[in-house]
Design an enzyme around this catalytic site. Structure first.
Site, mmCIF file in Angstrom:
data_model
loop_
_atom_site.group_PDB
_atom_site.id
_atom_site.type_symbol
_atom_site.label_atom_id
_atom_site.label_comp_id
_atom_site.label_asym_id
_atom_site.label_seq_id
_atom_site.Cartn_x
_atom_site.Cartn_y
_atom_site.Cartn_z
ATOM 1 C CE1 TYR A 210 -38.949 -4.514 8.218
ATOM 2 C CE2 TYR A 210 -39.118 -3.917 10.523
ATOM 3 C CZ TYR A 210 -38.501 -4.631 9.515
ATOM 4 O OH TYR A 210 -37.442 -5.442 9.808
ATOM 5 C CB THR A 291 -49.254 -12.480 6.327
ATOM 6 O OG1 THR A 291 -49.163 -12.709 7.731
ATOM 7 C CG2 THR A 291 -48.256 -11.433 5.921
ATOM 8 N NE ARG A 292 -56.727 -15.802 4.907
ATOM 9 C CZ ARG A 292 -57.994 -15.750 5.293
ATOM 10 N NH1 ARG A 292 -58.631 -14.603 5.348
ATOM 11 N NH2 ARG A 292 -58.626 -16.842 5.631
ATOM 12 C CD GLU A 343 -49.545 -10.848 1.008
ATOM 13 O OE1 GLU A 343 -48.727 -10.425 0.176
ATOM 14 O OE2 GLU A 343 -49.781 -12.056 1.172
ATOM 15 C CB THR A 345 -51.864 -3.814 -0.975
ATOM 16 O OG1 THR A 345 -52.994 -4.561 -0.518
ATOM 17 C CG2 THR A 345 -50.744 -4.754 -1.328
ATOM 18 N N GLY A 347 -53.526 -0.412 3.692
ATOM 19 C CA GLY A 347 -53.386 0.500 4.807
ATOM 20 C C GLY A 347 -52.608 -0.137 5.936
ATOM 21 C CE1 TYR A 553 -43.640 -23.346 7.300
ATOM 22 C CE2 TYR A 553 -41.453 -24.284 7.077
ATOM 23 C CZ TYR A 553 -42.265 -23.197 7.293
ATOM 24 O OH TYR A 553 -41.729 -21.962 7.526
#
Lengths: 633, 739
Positions: A210, A291-292, A343, A345, A347, A553
């Site tokens: 987090y 998250t790039r 994301e 998944t 580490g 967007y």
């Protein structure tokens, strides 16, 4: 574990030795009392000093300064005062304490909302509604032994159980909690993370990293099917700049640092990263990597993948990192690209070396008004073609332009309002722009003063070819402000039966217009079909330009009065909009990531084989699915 | 004109046609229910009405006098009623006077209605349409490609493209449109008793035009179809369509250019291999669609149906208009099927002659002028039904993955995928079926159907009786009938016969087909004259075929199947369906649905009982079934004649183009020598369809040799087809069990 190959054997030995050392350290500490702590402080003297001079904005108990059921700081929010005028509270922002007289009319006119019809949120978190933590006792014991701070208080856990997707916030406002983490840990350093991951692997505990908690892809949601104890690994205390290398213009930073702190701290040394995603007040460096992420000024500084020089990630298999900081390597597929966008998944990203730049001498906002969106897009395309995009260039459509206008604060002098009137008259009457078609591009230039001015002229010259008129700095600045306050505005809307969300995509230039039109129309259509009473706000902006395409967007919001299950309707519409994006040649995501929200389209997006490649990486790195947030794959 | 249109519009608001349809049970398998049919009927308002009013406002009484359908609301026995019942209504007052007065008030009024004709003009484009087309990336790409392939310079190819556009493009001129509107309203008033339009459909269309690009797909039975379409849209103040017309119209001096100025663009009948032509043409259409320039109108059937049966749809243009949606260039495209039903087709005998091998007169202005004589005839009324606009987007939902178009630049033309192909094909068939379903059928169609089974003539009372019976059956099958209310059946029959006096004669209580001059004719001539009559009459029967087709195929299958077992009958059905798939509109791959629909309808009307294993014909079902199979008999016989021709007479290496005359003379011989009655075997339409069927059944093979295509016969197979159709042998191939 027995089947591990030899190559990882040495790695394990290394980790084991490290762990021994640490344990020895703890033993020592108990024997020697104060000494080791002083020692530790010595090591991090510089960093702690820096920290004291620019205190971290993110405490462990985030709920002390931030809303538990909405966006941002507790002291900053929009509200309609007794006179029915909108105002923004607090002192943190340029808009803070100001009154926006036209917001109410815009709000009521756009959504058919009414200030009489309120949908207040549950005032405070009721801890008894949160399911009690299911703890893995052995893990907890080992963790406590390592003295890494942790908590299983309901407030801490709830805070880390969500990102900022609409359905997540909506549930919180109604006081509904799904599966929440059973425990929160606050590692203080890379080594702490190593230890936590070790313990989690040992005791088969699910870890969910987090960072800033600004995810909009359901990435932080605890998988409801997860039966193991879920531990939220909050990186916020790993927020030091470990070193700055002025020769190479790089900085080595702990990944938990949040954007504004990083920028502030670097500024003190005369540098910046220039990475400014719209969420930079709260999002963390590690989150950007995971998250790039993309920053608004990427035209100068690049996106996160361009900024990163070196990465360190702790995985259940051990630590992954490159052995040097060479600017480019030909050593097979870049392992950074397994980490960028993983994301959470695989580490936890703990330390990042990234590029820094001297703070630009001069910054200037600007804006251009175009008679219509088509012309605006054509201009942006030309700017991209000539590779002369300013630090940021964004094109808002008409609806968003009007939205931005509604946020204009009350003007104090008659002169300003007179000027505004004159401007409006010039553009609509003299130049013949249709106020319901015109759209505006906002610009941000950075660099040497002289170059900025040159650059500005060049861009305005191009704009003129497409019928664009320079429309002043003020409009430009307001455009950027909109992106920072939009999330606060959503909370305001949710007080009055209005729910909304944003989503993004990237698309080749030749399809930009078609995609924008079709997606907006699809949203309107779907809302109508799903029984939404009032036509929704469906608006977009071209927010980044690339050589071969653009990032678009979308904002989408509607009045949900009279709907039995508004969140479901909203999800259906968002789903339809994403289908439309994909059908029109748009990507699944430009920078928000996939999370769990867009997982279903991954196969279609990257092909079966592609998905298999990612899966095999996951299987190797994390065979026991310790990082079990189930994002992406 | 403006005033006239305004007047008619005001006038329609007054009109409420109150057709009462019998509440016959309609099987749920069909899309039309009695309620919806009734609604459909009520929607039909009258567009061109007897032009007797000099006043713009017209009272109810006056209207009722002129519209027999409303007679019931008029006091019974009124002299006005009886006087007008069987007359052409507009003769009560001079047409010229009416039109003249409208025109004068019209010119005065035009200024009072600002923007009245705004819709007529097409949407403003940033550049002229032709320029957009010529400068489009799509066309530039193809020009470069063609120039590379042919070795010619790009400017030369470009010039070719310019020439194509010039030849093709429409050139709208308001004055021409006004002229047409004036002339047409006059001509239509002379020709037709009334033109009925469903106003709800117009409203739906209006809505659709505002939302998305619209493609109008009228049925094609007559030259005047598109004139009628434009005229109606003009009258209702909708945007005029741009119409894809065959190049042959350009052959008409002056008129071709007139059509061009009223929004027609011209395409060559065949341009299969010509890449450049295809590119220009498709870009021309797509540009109009993308920009929402104007509704586009074309005929799915490709050409006028000479037989009044719907023709199998042509997919080229439909493909083109769907492409912008697939590529995301437009949000959606609305397809509007439109059914234009003529009580009496202008070209009826012309078509019959054409089918019999008298060459189609070339479109020419003098021909048109000569055709003036038709102005003195009464052609009854016309019904124009605007169907529900269908969104391509919703049709494609779940069938087309548009992201397949993501990876290749959109300006590069490419073959569409199999998915797309079959989607377009299915859509085309379902649109044609919807055109069929919305066709308004007049009593004469039923009468013609009965007469076709009694070519030697029949007692007029029996005819009336059978017409009533058939009406009931047609209603049960969901036909969209326009029946004069409360008129005694004898009256209905006699007025129908009167309208079609050229085809039938009624003398001494017997009704029979007109046979033309008898005395001096040679047997061949007599046969020809008779055949013209039969084929003309058949064209009316054909109008109702779509209602009875599926049950009729089941009926024939029941006769020809070896046993009455379900799967045997189904096997025969599938075989027949395959044989006739060029003859009738039968969506490919819908075997099961069609069989079920046929069985369902038969069961509903009590003709058969469906047991678990067998299909049993009930007692009262016999007459229905024999009637239904009788309806298909001419086709069965016709196909058998063709088969026999191939077995007995066809020479080795028969050229394809010699086929039609050869088989025709064979049929003539057979009819003259054997006394066969199958005049429909003379129809070139049937002959061509049979040829296609035999090719499909591998009884024939095309052999290509040096520009010539010859046909190679497998006599065994041809004989087998003949015997199967004749019911001599059951269907050979065991069909896999389906149930």
């Amino acid at each position: 574990m027995a089947s591990n190959c030899n190559s990882s054997e040495s790695e394990r030995q290394r980790i084991a030795q490290q762990r021994l050392k640490i344990i020895a350290g703890h033993l020592q500490k108990e024997e020697d009392g104060e000494l080791p702590r002083i020692f530790a402080n010595d090591c991090k003297a510089e960093a702690t000093d820096r920290r004291s001079s620019s205190a971290s904005t993110m405490p462990k108990r985030r709920q002390e300064i931030m809303k538990w059921n909405g966006w941002g700081y507790s002291d900053s929010r929009f509200l309609f005062n007794k006179k029915g005028q909108a105002e923004f509270t607090g002192k943190r922002y340029r808009l803070s304490g100001m009154i926006m007289p036209s917001l109410k009319d815009w709000f009521e006119g756009t959504f058919g909302a009414n200030l009489q019809h309120k949908t207040p949120a549950v005032p405070s978190l009721n801890s008894s509604d949160v399911q009690p933590p299911s703890l893995n006792e052995a893990f907890v014991q080992d963790l406590k032994a390592s003295s890494i701070p942790c908590s299983n208080e309901a407030e801490d856990r709830v805070f880390r159980a969500h990102g900022h997707c609409l359905h997540e916030i909506f549930a919180l406002r109604e006081g509904r909690f799904g599966r929440v983490p059973d425990m929160v840990v606050w590692p203080n350093s890379h080594d702490d993370v190593v230890k936590i991951v070790e313990l989690a692997s040992k005791h088969n505990v699910c870890l969910i990293p987090y960072g800033g908690g600004t995810s909009v892809s359901s990435a932080l949601e605890c998988p409801p099917e997860e039966v193991r104890s879920i531990v939220s690994l909050d990186t916020s205390q790993m927020n030091r700049i470990l070193w700055i290398d002025e020769k190479n213009l790089t900085a080595h930073v702990e990944a938990g640092i949040i954007g504004q702190d990083l920028e502030r701290a670097l500024n003190e040394s005369g540098y910046c990263t220039g990475h400014e995603p719209d969420s930079m007040e709260f999002s963390s460096l590690g989150g950007w990597v995971a998250t790039r992420a993309s920053g608004m000024k990427k035209n100068i500084y690049g996106n996160i993948e361009d900024l990163v020089i070196h990465l360190k990630m702790v995985t259940p298999r051990g630590v992954i990192e490159k052995s040097c900081q060479g600017p480019r390597m030909s050593t097979g597929p870049d392992i950074h690209h397994f980490i960028l966008g993983s994301e959470g998944t695989l580490g936890v990203v703990t330390e990042v070396t990234m590029k820094i730049r001297p703070i630009p001498e001069y910054q200037k906002y600007g804006s251009v008004v175009f008679p219509n969106f088509e012309q605006g897009v054509a201009c942006l395309r030309e700017v991209a073609k000539q590779r002369c995009a300013p630090a940021s260039i964004r094109l808002m459509d008409n609806a968003q332009f009007q939205f931005g206008h509604a946020l204009k604060p009350q003007v104090s002098s008659i002169f300003t309002s007179f000027l505004d009137g004159l401007k409006k008259f010039y553009i609509t009457k003299f130049k013949g722009f249709d106020p319901h078609c015109l759209c505006v591009a906002t610009l941000l230039f950075e660099g040497d003063r002289e170059r900025v001015l040159q650059h500005e002229k060049r861009v305005y010259d191009i704009a003129a070819k497409f019928g664009g008129l320079a429309a002043g700095e003020d409009n430009g600045q307001r455009g950027y402000m909109l992106t920072f306050v939009i999330a606060y505005l959503r909370d305001l809307g949710m007080d009055y039966y209005v729910m909304g969300e944003s989503f993004e995509t990237s698309v080749p230039w030749d399809r930009v217009l078609d995609l924008c039109r079709n997606v907006k129309e699809r949203i309107v259509r779907e809302c109508k079909e799903k029984g939404v009473q009032f036509s929704p706000l469906s608006t977009c902006r071209v927010t980044q330009t690339y050589d071969a395409g653009a990032c678009v967007y979308f904002y989408f919001a509607f009045n949900y009065r009279g709907l039995a299950d508004p969140v479901h309707v909203y999800e259906q519409v968002e789903h339809a909009a994403r289908e439309e994006i994909l059908a029109n040649g748009g990507s699944l995501s430009h920078h928000h990531g996939v999370g769990k929200l867009r997982k279903q389209w991954m196969k279609e997006s990257i092909s079966n084989v592609g998905l298999g490649m990612l899966k095999s990486v996951k299987d190797f790195v994390d065979p026991d699915n310790i990082f079990g947030n189930r994002n992406l794959l | 004109m403006a005033a006239f249109a305004e007047a008619t519009r005001i006038f329609f608001r007054i009109i409420q046609t109150t057709h009462h349809l019998q509440n016959t049970a309609v099987p749920g398998g069909r899309t039309t229910s009695p309620a919806s049919l009734q609604k459909k009927m009520q929607e039909l308002a009258t567009l061109v009405t007897p032009a007797s009013q000099t006043d713009n406002t017209m009272d109810q009484d006056q209207y009722q006098r002129e519209w027999p359908a409303l007679r019931q609301t008029y006091p019974p026995g009124s002299p006005a009623l009886t006087r007008n019942a069987e007359r052409k209504h507009y003769t009560t007052r001079g047409t010229g006077q009416a039109v003249g007065s409208q025109d004068t008030t019209g010119s005065g009024n035009r200024t009072h209605v600002p923007g009245f004709h705004s819709a007529v003009r097409f949407r403003q484009l940033p550049r002229p349409l032709k320029t957009i087309v010529l400068q489009s990336e799509q066309l530039r790409y193809v020009i470069n490609q063609v120039s590379k392939e042919s070795g010619e310079a790009t400017d030369i190819v470009q010039e070719e493209a310019v020439a194509i556009v010039e030849e093709m493009a429409h050139r709208l001129q308001l004055s021409t449109i006004r002229f047409f509107a004036f002339a047409l309203s006059k001509a239509f008033k002379t020709l037709f008793r009334s033109v009925h339009v469903n106003e709800e459909g117009i409203q739906r269309l209006q809505q659709a035009i505002q939302e998305h690009p619209v493609v109008l797909l009228p049925s094609h039975r007559s030259y005047i179809d598109f004139l009628m379409m434009s005229y109606i849209l003009y009258t209702y103040d909708l945007s005029l369509p741009v119409i894809a017309a065959g190049m042959d119209f350009l052959g008409m001096k002056f008129v071709g250019e007139m059509l061009r100025m009223s929004g027609a663009f011209f395409i060559r009948r065949s341009f299969g291999g010509d890449k450049l032509y295809w590119a220009v043409f498709s870009e021309y259409v797509k540009t109009m669609l993308r920009n929402g320039y104007a509704p586009i109108e074309f005929f799915l059937e490709g050409t006028r149906s000479r037989t009044c049966k719907s023709l199998t749809p042509k997919l080229g243009l439909l493909n083109i208009v769907m492409d912008p949606f697939f590529k995301g260039e437009v949000f959606d495209v609305s397809l509007v099927p439109i059914s234009i039903s003529y009580e009496r087709v202008l070209e009826e005998t012309l078509y019959a002659r054409e089918l019999l091998g008298v060459p189609k007169p070339k479109e020419s202005t003098s021909g048109l002028l000569k055709a003036r004589r038709i102005l003195s005839e009464d052609y009854g009324s016309i019904h124009v039904y605007f169907g529900q606009p269908t969104s391509v987007r919703s049709l494609a939902q779940g069938k087309i993955n548009r992201s397949h178009y993501n990876l290749i630049p959109r300006f590069i033309p490419r073959k569409c995928s199999e998915d797309t192909q079959s989607f377009v094909n299915d859509t085309a068939y379902s649109l044609v079926r919807r055109q069929e379903e919305n066709m308004v059928l007049r009593p004469w169609v039923l009468i013609a159907t009965i007469l076709m089974q009694n070519l030697d003539g029949m007692d007029s009372e029996l005819l009336a009786e059978q017409t009533t019976w058939l009406r009931g059956l047609a209603m049960a099958f969901g036909a969209f009938l326009d029946w004069p209310d409360q008129a005694p059946i004898a009256k209905v029959v006699s007025s129908s016969l009167a309208l079609h006096h050229g085809l039938v004669c009624s003398s001494g209580g017997r009704v029979r087909l007109e046979e033309g001059p008898q005395e001096t004719a040679s047997p061949e001539e007599a046969l020809f004259n008779r055949a013209v009559g039969v084929l003309s009459c058949a064209s009316y029967r054909n109008q109702i075929l779509h209602i009875f087709l599926r049950p009729a195929l089941v009926a024939v299958a029941l006769e020809t199947a070896a046993t009455s077992r379900n799967d045997d009958v189904y096997g025969s059905f599938v075989y027949l369906r395959n044989v006739f798939s060029n003859e009738f509109i039968l969506c490919p791959g819908a075997d099961v649905q069609d069989f079920e629909e046929g069985c369902y309808l038969l069961m509903k009307c009590g003709a058969v009982q469906m047991l678990t294993q067998d299909i049993v014909v009930t007692e009262r079902g016999q007459s229905i079934l024999s009637f239904l199979s009788g309806m298909l008999e001419p086709f069965l016989q016709g196909y058998q004649v063709v088969c026999r021709y191939f077995c007995e007479e066809a020479s080795e290496g028969l050229m394809e183009k010699e086929y039609v005359p050869a088989v025709r003379s064979f049929a003539v011989k057979r009819i003259l020598s054997d006394g066969l009655k199958c005049y429909e075997a003379l129809s070139s339409d049937l002959q061509k369809n049979a040829l296609a069927a035999l090719l499909r059944l591998n009884a024939l093979r095309k052999v290509k040799a040096a520009d010539q295509v010859s046909l190679k016969v497998n006599k065994m197979a041809a004989k087998a087809v003949e015997d199967t159709l004749g019911g001599k042998v059951p269907v050979q191939k065991p069909v896999l069990a389906r149930l």
